[in-house]
Design an enzyme around this catalytic site. Sequence first.
Site, PDB file in Angstrom:
ATOM      1  N   LYS A 189       8.459   4.260 -12.015  1.00 52.47           N
ATOM      2  CA  LYS A 189       7.136   4.683 -11.339  1.00 52.47           C
ATOM      3  C   LYS A 189       7.819   6.515 -11.104  1.00 52.47           C
ATOM      4  O   LYS A 189       6.591   7.631 -11.255  1.00 52.47           O
ATOM      5  CB  LYS A 189       6.843   4.114 -10.110  1.00 52.47           C
ATOM      6  CG  LYS A 189       5.759   5.912  -9.570  1.00 52.47           C
ATOM      7  CD  LYS A 189       4.442   4.806 -10.284  1.00 52.47           C
ATOM      8  CE  LYS A 189       3.200   5.678  -9.836  1.00 52.47           C
ATOM      9  NZ  LYS A 189       1.799   6.424 -10.719  1.00 52.47           N
TER      10      LYS A 189
ATOM     11  N   TRP B 124       1.234   6.158   5.650  1.00 52.23           N
ATOM     12  CA  TRP B 124       1.552   7.158   4.578  1.00 52.23           C
ATOM     13  C   TRP B 124       1.261   8.732   5.180  1.00 52.23           C
ATOM     14  O   TRP B 124      -0.059   9.226   5.162  1.00 52.23           O
ATOM     15  CB  TRP B 124       0.716   6.655   3.161  1.00 52.23           C
ATOM     16  CG  TRP B 124       0.614   7.890   2.209  1.00 52.23           C
ATOM     17  CD1 TRP B 124      -0.817   8.506   1.738  1.00 52.23           C
ATOM     18  CD2 TRP B 124       1.261   7.508   1.002  1.00 52.23           C
ATOM     19  NE1 TRP B 124      -0.084   9.148   0.628  1.00 52.23           N
ATOM     20  CE2 TRP B 124       0.818   8.775   0.234  1.00 52.23           C
ATOM     21  CE3 TRP B 124       2.430   7.243   0.477  1.00 52.23           C
ATOM     22  CZ2 TRP B 124       1.816   8.829  -1.281  1.00 52.23           C
ATOM     23  CZ3 TRP B 124       3.091   7.369  -0.718  1.00 52.23           C
ATOM     24  CH2 TRP B 124       2.646   8.526  -1.022  1.00 52.23           C
TER      25      TRP B 124
ATOM     26  N   LYS C 134      -2.180   7.806 -22.074  1.00 52.53           N
ATOM     27  CA  LYS C 134      -2.845   6.914 -21.332  1.00 52.53           C
ATOM     28  C   LYS C 134      -2.274   5.358 -21.970  1.00 52.53           C
ATOM     29  O   LYS C 134      -1.570   4.311 -21.918  1.00 52.53           O
ATOM     30  CB  LYS C 134      -3.798   6.383 -20.987  1.00 52.53           C
ATOM     31  CG  LYS C 134      -3.555   7.025 -19.023  1.00 52.53           C
ATOM     32  CD  LYS C 134      -3.402   6.808 -18.615  1.00 52.53           C
ATOM     33  CE  LYS C 134      -1.814   7.583 -18.259  1.00 52.53           C
ATOM     34  NZ  LYS C 134      -1.867   8.320 -17.184  1.00 52.53           N
TER      35      LYS C 134
ATOM     36  N   ASN D 119      -6.788   5.477  10.178  1.00 54.25           N
ATOM     37  CA  ASN D 119      -6.299   5.898   8.601  1.00 54.25           C
ATOM     38  C   ASN D 119      -6.965   6.782   8.099  1.00 54.25           C
ATOM     39  O   ASN D 119      -8.604   6.318   8.905  1.00 54.25           O
ATOM     40  CB  ASN D 119      -6.490   4.494   7.636  1.00 54.25           C
ATOM     41  CG  ASN D 119      -5.271   3.291   8.327  1.00 54.25           C
ATOM     42  OD1 ASN D 119      -4.521   3.792   8.553  1.00 54.25           O
ATOM     43  ND2 ASN D 119      -5.658   2.178   6.850  1.00 54.25           N
ATOM     44  N   GLY D 120      -7.011   7.519   7.264  1.00 51.18           N
ATOM     45  CA  GLY D 120      -7.680   8.590   7.270  1.00 51.18           C
ATOM     46  C   GLY D 120      -7.544   9.706   7.155  1.00 51.18           C
ATOM     47  O   GLY D 120      -6.626  10.077   7.495  1.00 51.18           O
TER      48      GLY D 120
ATOM     49  N   ARG E 162       0.790  -1.638   0.117  1.00 52.95           N
ATOM     50  CA  ARG E 162       0.097  -0.188  -0.423  1.00 52.95           C
ATOM     51  C   ARG E 162       0.664   0.940   0.020  1.00 52.95           C
ATOM     52  O   ARG E 162      -0.003   2.491  -0.480  1.00 52.95           O
ATOM     53  CB  ARG E 162      -1.341   0.091   0.966  1.00 52.95           C
ATOM     54  CG  ARG E 162      -1.634  -1.152   0.755  1.00 52.95           C
ATOM     55  CD  ARG E 162      -2.453  -1.366   2.758  1.00 52.95           C
ATOM     56  NE  ARG E 162      -3.347  -0.075   2.782  1.00 52.95           N
ATOM     57  CZ  ARG E 162      -4.033  -0.061   2.846  1.00 52.95           C
ATOM     58  NH1 ARG E 162      -4.835  -1.228   2.952  1.00 52.95           N
ATOM     59  NH2 ARG E 162      -5.327   0.981   3.297  1.00 52.95           N
TER      60      ARG E 162
ATOM     61  N   GLU F  29      -4.341  13.616 -23.019  1.00 56.38           N
ATOM     62  CA  GLU F  29      -3.712  12.626 -21.612  1.00 56.38           C
ATOM     63  C   GLU F  29      -4.050  11.520 -22.370  1.00 56.38           C
ATOM     64  O   GLU F  29      -3.593   9.698 -21.364  1.00 56.38           O
ATOM     65  CB  GLU F  29      -4.109  12.986 -20.280  1.00 56.38           C
ATOM     66  CG  GLU F  29      -4.841  11.988 -18.709  1.00 56.38           C
ATOM     67  CD  GLU F  29      -2.824  11.573 -18.829  1.00 56.38           C
ATOM     68  OE1 GLU F  29      -2.112  12.190 -18.879  1.00 56.38           O
ATOM     69  OE2 GLU F  29      -3.318  10.647 -17.905  1.00 56.38           O
TER      70      GLU F  29
ATOM     71  N   GLU G  88       1.374   4.556 -23.173  1.00 57.03           N
ATOM     72  CA  GLU G  88       2.387   3.402 -22.352  1.00 57.03           C
ATOM     73  C   GLU G  88       2.348   2.165 -21.825  1.00 57.03           C
ATOM     74  O   GLU G  88       2.987   1.423 -21.412  1.00 57.03           O
ATOM     75  CB  GLU G  88       2.227   4.844 -21.365  1.00 57.03           C
ATOM     76  CG  GLU G  88       1.118   4.739 -20.495  1.00 57.03           C
ATOM     77  CD  GLU G  88       1.600   5.708 -18.752  1.00 57.03           C
ATOM     78  OE1 GLU G  88       2.967   5.854 -18.477  1.00 57.03           O
ATOM     79  OE2 GLU G  88       0.781   6.709 -18.510  1.00 57.03           O
TER      80      GLU G  88
HETATM   81  C1  F6R Z   1       2.606   8.856 -16.651  1.00 52.52           C
HETATM   82  C2  F6R Z   1       2.653   9.113 -15.884  1.00 52.52           C
HETATM   83  C3  F6R Z   1       3.821  10.342 -15.266  1.00 52.52           C
HETATM   84  C4  F6R Z   1       4.134  10.409 -15.173  1.00 52.52           C
HETATM   85  C5  F6R Z   1       5.853  12.173 -15.229  1.00 52.52           C
HETATM   86  C6  F6R Z   1       5.434  13.191 -13.692  1.00 52.52           C
HETATM   87  O1  F6R Z   1       1.112   7.757 -16.992  1.00 52.52           O
HETATM   88  O2  F6R Z   1       2.754   8.902 -14.871  1.00 52.52           O
HETATM   89  O3  F6R Z   1       4.244  11.279 -17.560  1.00 52.52           O
HETATM   90  O4  F6R Z   1       3.597  11.948 -14.669  1.00 52.52           O
HETATM   91  O5  F6R Z   1       6.180  11.197 -15.043  1.00 52.52           O
HETATM   92  O6  F6R Z   1       5.689  12.124 -12.511  1.00 52.52           O
HETATM   93  P1  F6R Z   1       5.282  12.774 -11.886  1.00 52.52           P
HETATM   94  O7  F6R Z   1       3.742  13.223 -11.207  1.00 52.52           O
HETATM   95  O8  F6R Z   1       5.900  12.246 -10.252  1.00 52.52           O
HETATM   96  O9  F6R Z   1       6.113  14.406 -11.119  1.00 52.52           O
END
Ligand code: F6R
Length: 609
Positions: free
Chosen positions: A604, A74, A486, A100-101, A27, A482, A489
């Site tokens: 990520k 978190w 999506k 949580n919350g 999580r 956008e 990618e």
């Molecule tokens: C696409 C995606 C990336 C992020 C980009 C910026 O689905 O996730 O394009 O949006 O790498 O990342 P952050 O928002 O973490 O700065």
Amino acid sequence: MCGIVGYIGPREAYPILIEGLKKLEYRGYDSAGVAMLSPAGLKVEKAKGEIAVLETRVGNNVPPGSTGIGHTRWATHGAPSDINAHPHCGCSQEFAVVHNGIIENYLSLRQWLQEEGHRFSSETDTEVLAHLVEHYFTDDLLQAVSQAVKQVEGSFAMVAICEQERDKLVCARKDSPLVIGLGEGENYIASDVPAFLNRTRRIYILEDGELAVVTASVVQVFSANGRLVQKEINEVTWEAGEAEKGGYPHFMLKEIMEQPRALRDTTRGRLINEGRDINLAELALTPEQCRNIERIFIVACGTAYHAGLVGKYAMEKILRLPVEVDLASEFRYRDPLLDPNTLVLVISQSGETADTLAALRLARERGNPVLAITNVVGSSVAREAEKVLYTWAGPEIAVASTKAYLTQLLSLYMLTLYLGKQRGILDGQSLAEMGTALYRLPSQVESILGREAELREISDYLAPWESVFFVGRNVDYAVAMEGALKLKEISYIHAEAYASGELKHGTLALIVDGIPVIALATQGAVLDKSLSNIKEIKARCGHVICFAREGEINFAREVDRVFSLPAAPDIFMPILSVVPLQLLAYYTAVARACPVDKPRNLAKSVTVE
Ligand code: F6R
């Protein structure tokens, strides 16, 4: 998102709690802790960082005891730190609480409790719960928890233990999940089933407003008004891997489905009175500071950049201020023109994206005020920006951003309304109209999520193609970008977004028989123009799938397929129109057997240039 574990029974609780917390690691969290009812009293151990850090700190001094609670945090209120980690105690160290919350009214509760003599040690909203329970306790923990949660506005799943009643855990929930695992002579509580799935599959699911007293042998569930509730036992049939994803096959789908919750959390304490007013006091911006802004520069990467593009339309329309949007990787090397009264707005889910961080630093070096919209408390962006508006989407695990994007849009809208109010542009009535429309969006998103079958059919059409176009005008163009990102990618289909009016300047040459074109047509002012562009595509035999507001022009006659969207003011339509595009990308990627959560070549968090 935070994780909760509780255990009561004949065995040593510590290893069971640690094991449960590890099962909830997926999580996302930034600190962990446990509280145990040991023979020598209530023992709390907590540490910033991974569970392993906590384990190292505890070492061989494992607190004995067979009743305990644990938590992975978190951060929302207060940066990740040992002190802000849960469990939290009252003044007397006799009560411990995990939660949580988000407690919306924690500041006023904290002030009141301080006046009553309570001393606080953390920056968290959760600590007020521990002090409230302590405040109301006479000789019955259930009674104290029940009175405490009655005073709390916001969302909570919480478990409390106390020295005086060592044979029980007391828990409560509202708008945040909590389940009770039923063992033989022992019982468990968790925010999520995987925490105890290897120990029991028989569970009670706590409903909103319910409280429970859990002992080793008995579980009693009560309604908010104190009546005993007869609960049904649920048998969990998922396997652990599926359960981590809430029963969904991929994190991306789970995160798409979580969006109504993420949106609601992001409005908490901000959209007041069902949206009739707005309060972003957390920004500590004076009306004068708001009035002094002459220009806004939005800087971000990828999906966050696309959110910025939508923000530009909203801000320019409502605030009548010039707004420029730039990719952070461009901004940082192009010597941007920044006047002293330009507010620089950086947007980043992770708060660690190298280019965005460099852009932020550049703006600060130039002496510009920087406001960050980010999802991660204590991230580099959050620490280095002057002001932070957090999105409360919870951790996003799938590489493709979905719920973070939606909460970024919502935050941009809220910021726009707030600046409009502070600058005296929006009167009470206009603010209330727009605020209530924003407040309705989570339920409208919910209604779209229920229509996945329609989207699956569309994705069956897209899946065999190697090229798909997305078109739209005005803010629909930003959403088209956008949607295209999506799709490309995660499904590896080449997808290109075009401003509809630009098609005839080149791209129309690529429209061939049957090629899928996703046309967004949600903007009232340019609806006729959008329709003309659709006709241009149809005349070249493109296969047009149109996303339009319900009951508007009869697009069905003009296109191959229509997906109707619930109605919201034009400027807020992106929150609704992007959701089916996310699902479309998802189902197309699944149909093409792509690794949805971890697409090739992508990470990520992009912490390198
Ligand atoms: C696409 C995606 C990336 C992020 C980009 C910026 O689905 O996730 O394009 O949006 O790498 O990342 P952050 O928002 O973490 O700065």
